[in-house]
Motif scaffolding. Sequence first.
Motif, PDB file in Angstrom:
ATOM      1  N   GLY A 114      12.763   0.871  -0.459  1.00 31.04           N
ATOM      2  CA  GLY A 114      12.137   1.541  -1.607  1.00 31.04           C
ATOM      3  C   GLY A 114      11.040   0.687  -2.220  1.00 31.04           C
ATOM      4  O   GLY A 114       9.999   1.207  -2.648  1.00 31.04           O
ATOM      5  N   ILE A 115      11.251  -0.620  -2.272  1.00 28.88           N
ATOM      6  CA  ILE A 115      10.241  -1.528  -2.826  1.00 28.88           C
ATOM      7  C   ILE A 115       8.979  -1.517  -1.958  1.00 28.88           C
ATOM      8  O   ILE A 115       7.857  -1.458  -2.462  1.00 28.88           O
ATOM      9  CB  ILE A 115      10.816  -2.948  -2.953  1.00 28.88           C
ATOM     10  CG1 ILE A 115      11.890  -2.981  -4.051  1.00 28.88           C
ATOM     11  CG2 ILE A 115       9.715  -3.964  -3.223  1.00 28.88           C
ATOM     12  CD1 ILE A 115      12.616  -4.304  -4.163  1.00 28.88           C
ATOM     13  N   VAL A 116       9.178  -1.572  -0.635  1.00 25.94           N
ATOM     14  CA  VAL A 116       8.023  -1.574   0.279  1.00 25.94           C
ATOM     15  C   VAL A 116       7.235  -0.271   0.142  1.00 25.94           C
ATOM     16  O   VAL A 116       6.000  -0.276   0.076  1.00 25.94           O
ATOM     17  CB  VAL A 116       8.500  -1.783   1.725  1.00 25.94           C
ATOM     18  CG1 VAL A 116       7.344  -1.554   2.700  1.00 25.94           C
ATOM     19  CG2 VAL A 116       9.062  -3.179   1.899  1.00 25.94           C
ATOM     20  N   LEU A 117       7.926   0.865   0.101  1.00 19.47           N
ATOM     21  CA  LEU A 117       7.237   2.155  -0.016  1.00 19.47           C
ATOM     22  C   LEU A 117       6.478   2.252  -1.336  1.00 19.47           C
ATOM     23  O   LEU A 117       5.345   2.759  -1.381  1.00 19.47           O
ATOM     24  CB  LEU A 117       8.241   3.302   0.112  1.00 19.47           C
ATOM     25  CG  LEU A 117       8.982   3.420   1.454  1.00 19.47           C
ATOM     26  CD1 LEU A 117       9.856   4.663   1.474  1.00 19.47           C
ATOM     27  CD2 LEU A 117       8.004   3.439   2.619  1.00 19.47           C
ATOM     28  N   GLU A 118       7.090   1.781  -2.400  1.00 23.99           N
ATOM     29  CA  GLU A 118       6.408   1.822  -3.700  1.00 23.99           C
ATOM     30  C   GLU A 118       5.199   0.885  -3.706  1.00 23.99           C
ATOM     31  O   GLU A 118       4.143   1.221  -4.270  1.00 23.99           O
ATOM     32  CB  GLU A 118       7.383   1.431  -4.813  1.00 23.99           C
ATOM     33  CG  GLU A 118       6.792   1.481  -6.220  1.00 23.99           C
ATOM     34  CD  GLU A 118       6.362   2.864  -6.633  1.00 23.99           C
ATOM     35  OE1 GLU A 118       5.444   2.961  -7.493  1.00 23.99           O
ATOM     36  OE2 GLU A 118       6.921   3.857  -6.112  1.00 23.99           O
ATOM     37  N   ALA A 119       5.328  -0.285  -3.075  1.00 26.12           N
ATOM     38  CA  ALA A 119       4.204  -1.218  -3.013  1.00 26.12           C
ATOM     39  C   ALA A 119       3.043  -0.619  -2.215  1.00 26.12           C
ATOM     40  O   ALA A 119       1.868  -0.744  -2.598  1.00 26.12           O
ATOM     41  CB  ALA A 119       4.657  -2.538  -2.380  1.00 26.12           C
ATOM     42  N   PHE A 120       3.374   0.047  -1.102  1.00 24.31           N
ATOM     43  CA  PHE A 120       2.329   0.706  -0.321  1.00 24.31           C
ATOM     44  C   PHE A 120       1.657   1.809  -1.136  1.00 24.31           C
ATOM     45  O   PHE A 120       0.436   1.983  -1.103  1.00 24.31           O
ATOM     46  CB  PHE A 120       2.911   1.293   0.966  1.00 24.31           C
ATOM     47  CG  PHE A 120       2.620   0.469   2.180  1.00 24.31           C
ATOM     48  CD1 PHE A 120       1.356   0.477   2.765  1.00 24.31           C
ATOM     49  CD2 PHE A 120       3.600  -0.337   2.748  1.00 24.31           C
ATOM     50  CE1 PHE A 120       1.085  -0.286   3.880  1.00 24.31           C
ATOM     51  CE2 PHE A 120       3.334  -1.110   3.869  1.00 24.31           C
ATOM     52  CZ  PHE A 120       2.073  -1.089   4.437  1.00 24.31           C
ATOM     53  N   THR A 121       2.455   2.562  -1.865  1.00 26.24           N
ATOM     54  CA  THR A 121       1.894   3.649  -2.667  1.00 26.24           C
ATOM     55  C   THR A 121       0.929   3.097  -3.705  1.00 26.24           C
ATOM     56  O   THR A 121      -0.177   3.637  -3.898  1.00 26.24           O
ATOM     57  CB  THR A 121       3.026   4.428  -3.366  1.00 26.24           C
ATOM     58  OG1 THR A 121       3.923   4.948  -2.379  1.00 26.24           O
ATOM     59  CG2 THR A 121       2.466   5.570  -4.191  1.00 26.24           C
ATOM     60  N   ARG A 122       1.293   2.027  -4.375  1.00 27.02           N
ATOM     61  CA  ARG A 122       0.413   1.435  -5.388  1.00 27.02           C
ATOM     62  C   ARG A 122      -0.835   0.822  -4.757  1.00 27.02           C
ATOM     63  O   ARG A 122      -1.926   0.918  -5.323  1.00 27.02           O
ATOM     64  CB  ARG A 122       1.180   0.369  -6.183  1.00 27.02           C
ATOM     65  CG  ARG A 122       2.322   0.930  -7.021  1.00 27.02           C
ATOM     66  CD  ARG A 122       2.958  -0.174  -7.851  1.00 27.02           C
ATOM     67  NE  ARG A 122       4.103   0.315  -8.617  1.00 27.02           N
ATOM     68  CZ  ARG A 122       4.804  -0.431  -9.471  1.00 27.02           C
ATOM     69  NH1 ARG A 122       4.471  -1.717  -9.669  1.00 27.02           N
ATOM     70  NH2 ARG A 122       5.829   0.085 -10.129  1.00 27.02           N
ATOM     71  N   GLY A 123      -0.655   0.175  -3.596  1.00 28.62           N
ATOM     72  CA  GLY A 123      -1.815  -0.400  -2.918  1.00 28.62           C
ATOM     73  C   GLY A 123      -2.812   0.666  -2.487  1.00 28.62           C
ATOM     74  O   GLY A 123      -4.027   0.523  -2.672  1.00 28.62           O
ATOM     75  N   LEU A 124      -2.295   1.763  -1.917  1.00 26.79           N
ATOM     76  CA  LEU A 124      -3.179   2.853  -1.502  1.00 26.79           C
ATOM     77  C   LEU A 124      -3.795   3.559  -2.702  1.00 26.79           C
ATOM     78  O   LEU A 124      -4.919   4.063  -2.625  1.00 26.79           O
ATOM     79  CB  LEU A 124      -2.403   3.843  -0.631  1.00 26.79           C
ATOM     80  CG  LEU A 124      -2.010   3.301   0.754  1.00 26.79           C
ATOM     81  CD1 LEU A 124      -1.041   4.247   1.449  1.00 26.79           C
ATOM     82  CD2 LEU A 124      -3.245   3.105   1.630  1.00 26.79           C
ATOM     83  N   GLU A 125      -3.066   3.601  -3.813  1.00 30.50           N
ATOM     84  CA  GLU A 125      -3.638   4.162  -5.040  1.00 30.50           C
ATOM     85  C   GLU A 125      -4.898   3.396  -5.438  1.00 30.50           C
ATOM     86  O   GLU A 125      -5.926   3.990  -5.789  1.00 30.50           O
ATOM     87  CB  GLU A 125      -2.605   4.094  -6.172  1.00 30.50           C
ATOM     88  CG  GLU A 125      -3.164   4.513  -7.525  1.00 30.50           C
ATOM     89  CD  GLU A 125      -2.152   4.316  -8.641  1.00 30.50           C
ATOM     90  OE1 GLU A 125      -2.557   4.341  -9.813  1.00 30.50           O
ATOM     91  OE2 GLU A 125      -0.953   4.130  -8.336  1.00 30.50           O
ATOM     92  N   THR A 126      -4.840   2.073  -5.349  1.00 30.08           N
ATOM     93  CA  THR A 126      -6.015   1.255  -5.670  1.00 30.08           C
ATOM     94  C   THR A 126      -7.147   1.507  -4.673  1.00 30.08           C
ATOM     95  O   THR A 126      -8.321   1.607  -5.056  1.00 30.08           O
ATOM     96  CB  THR A 126      -5.637  -0.236  -5.666  1.00 30.08           C
ATOM     97  OG1 THR A 126      -4.553  -0.451  -6.575  1.00 30.08           O
ATOM     98  CG2 THR A 126      -6.826  -1.091  -6.077  1.00 30.08           C
ATOM     99  N   VAL A 127      -6.797   1.619  -3.383  1.00 28.31           N
ATOM    100  CA  VAL A 127      -7.817   1.862  -2.357  1.00 28.31           C
ATOM    101  C   VAL A 127      -8.577   3.149  -2.657  1.00 28.31           C
ATOM    102  O   VAL A 127      -9.816   3.184  -2.652  1.00 28.31           O
ATOM    103  CB  VAL A 127      -7.159   1.924  -0.961  1.00 28.31           C
ATOM    104  CG1 VAL A 127      -8.124   2.516   0.065  1.00 28.31           C
ATOM    105  CG2 VAL A 127      -6.713   0.542  -0.527  1.00 28.31           C
ATOM    106  N   PHE A 128      -7.857   4.230  -2.908  1.00 29.95           N
ATOM    107  CA  PHE A 128      -8.516   5.508  -3.161  1.00 29.95           C
ATOM    108  C   PHE A 128      -9.282   5.506  -4.484  1.00 29.95           C
ATOM    109  O   PHE A 128     -10.338   6.129  -4.609  1.00 29.95           O
ATOM    110  CB  PHE A 128      -7.493   6.638  -3.137  1.00 29.95           C
ATOM    111  CG  PHE A 128      -6.881   6.867  -1.782  1.00 29.95           C
ATOM    112  CD1 PHE A 128      -7.673   6.947  -0.644  1.00 29.95           C
ATOM    113  CD2 PHE A 128      -5.502   6.974  -1.627  1.00 29.95           C
ATOM    114  CE1 PHE A 128      -7.126   7.154   0.605  1.00 29.95           C
ATOM    115  CE2 PHE A 128      -4.940   7.177  -0.380  1.00 29.95           C
ATOM    116  CZ  PHE A 128      -5.750   7.267   0.742  1.00 29.95           C
ATOM    117  N   LEU A 129      -8.749   4.788  -5.479  1.00 31.62           N
ATOM    118  CA  LEU A 129      -9.460   4.708  -6.761  1.00 31.62           C
ATOM    119  C   LEU A 129     -10.780   3.956  -6.621  1.00 31.62           C
ATOM    120  O   LEU A 129     -11.779   4.321  -7.253  1.00 31.62           O
ATOM    121  CB  LEU A 129      -8.578   4.023  -7.813  1.00 31.62           C
ATOM    122  CG  LEU A 129      -7.588   4.913  -8.559  1.00 31.62           C
ATOM    123  CD1 LEU A 129      -6.756   4.071  -9.526  1.00 31.62           C
ATOM    124  CD2 LEU A 129      -8.314   6.030  -9.318  1.00 31.62           C
TER     125      LEU A 129
END
Length: 593
Positions: A463-478
């Motif tokens: 769950g931590i890895v998936l959440e970290a990926f989600t936040r990282g990709l959020e920054t990429v798209f932003l």
Amino acid sequence: MAQTRQYTHKEILEVMSGLMLAMLTSMISTSVVGTALPTIVGELGGQEQYSWVASATMLTMTVSTPLWGKLSDVYGRKLLFQIALGLFVAASLAAGLSQDMGQLIAARAVQGLGVGGLSALSQVILGDIVPPRERGRYSGYMGAVFGISTVAGPLLGGFIVDADQLGWRWCFYVCIPFAVVAFAVIQKVLRLPVTNRNTSIDIWGATTITAGASALMLLLTLGGHDFAWNSFWTYFLGAVAVVMLLLSVFAERTARDPILPPRLFRNRTFVLTSLASLFVGMAMFGAMIYLPQYLQIVKGMSPTASGLMTLPMVFSLFLSGVISGKIVTRTGRWKIFPVVGLLLVAVGLFLLSRLHVDSTQWLIGVDVAVLGIGLGLSMQMLILAAQNGSELRDMAATTSGVAFFRSLGGAVGVAAFGAILSNRLKDEMAELMRAAHVRPPGGGSLSLGSPADIQQLPEPVKGIVLEAFTRGLETVFLVGVPIAVLGFFAVLFLKELPLRGHGPAEVAPSTPPGKDDLVLAGLLLELIAQRVEHADGRPSALVSAVARMAPPDDRPEGDRARAAALAVLRPTSRALLARAVPSVNTVPEGAAR
């Protein structure tokens, strides 16, 4: 190159079938290998050269694009297009027969040369055979090819690798038959005038542009992977890129026939469309490369399923490109589409940044569809605007220049977004693990592995890895949002020049009469003059009318009419024939007959 003859709608579609088939196969070849790379490395070895298999093609494709455009000005579009197809077929065959990673990388580099020629010259040839006013109805199909190949490549690669009867070598063989068919179609249906230009190849300009672009592409492609950003190689390649590009400015200013004429950079339309294409490339490639990571890692989809999830983007890109193109052809107005398109790209990237672990598939589909509409409205319109704003002699240089900046933007986007994701992922995982009081399995740093390996991690680490990926990709798209906004401002300052050519309800502009037309007109007038001169009997009503306009004398009406008519016909016929064939001074009695 001189403007070609006017093609019919049927002829244009026949030519486009060859162009699109060549583009589709070549673009698929750049993405099909991604799915097969682990299998290839497992058989050929050379794990340390893993990234070069994909990077070699992107490098040679990008740096060769401006060269293909200029060479086609000198040696002809059709010949260069077929040479590019030949290079692509030969390199694909060599890649499939490779026995080690060195041979494969070399074959992929040559394959990139062919892809660069096909992607640039397809747009140039379309610009040659279709006037800008009519080009919109066809350009949407060309744009759709790019989107389809992006999705079809990984899907096809996965299918080929998984098929027991095929194997990874067929990732390269599968495109060869289609390329051969495209070659035959172009040979049969494309008829362009042969150009004999008294010019020389800009060797110095080609060397400096290629060297500068190559150093920059190597830096963007290998930085952060093969060497650290803060390293000797980063500064060395950066310095080489700057020096070579500065030297290319001097070379192009002094060249007799430069590859990228300096006058292009004084053309406001070319500069703005190139900037906009750079930003579109950054946003588009960034989204297309890292969206599958969200789908496979965060959502747990297979490579095939993640590819299918991008179909809404492909369909919306296709439909928006085709519909907007038809509207441009009908109305002649084009600027509104890239303006709205870049705004939708920004909106689409923002919507993608809002995705999270529990986002539904229909929401993902809507978000990528918005992005696809924006890309469909903007990509081909930028090329159309650049071609329409340039002189005919600069058609190839303009088209290849815009394509070069778009590919360069893609390389910049992939490198920048990759660095952002890596840094954010590391920071977010460290923060989330500290907050949850969790240590990585084994007590050391966590090695993530493939998407399938991540799905096998124990909770709460998974769950931590998936959440970290989600936040990282959020920054990429932003980060992609302000890039798209910069592209929006670039097209906003474009001047909407009237499209050259004619609309569907207008009549094509007339062309000056050629030599054969003048000869025919002169001989017809001479024929009439001889029939008038030797006519017997009562004059016709027309001859009588001419006689009444002539000054009265004692001659019969028929003689006066013939003399008056000949006074007009003979000088006109002789003048036309003399203009067509300067050596003609007299016309024999029976020539007209």
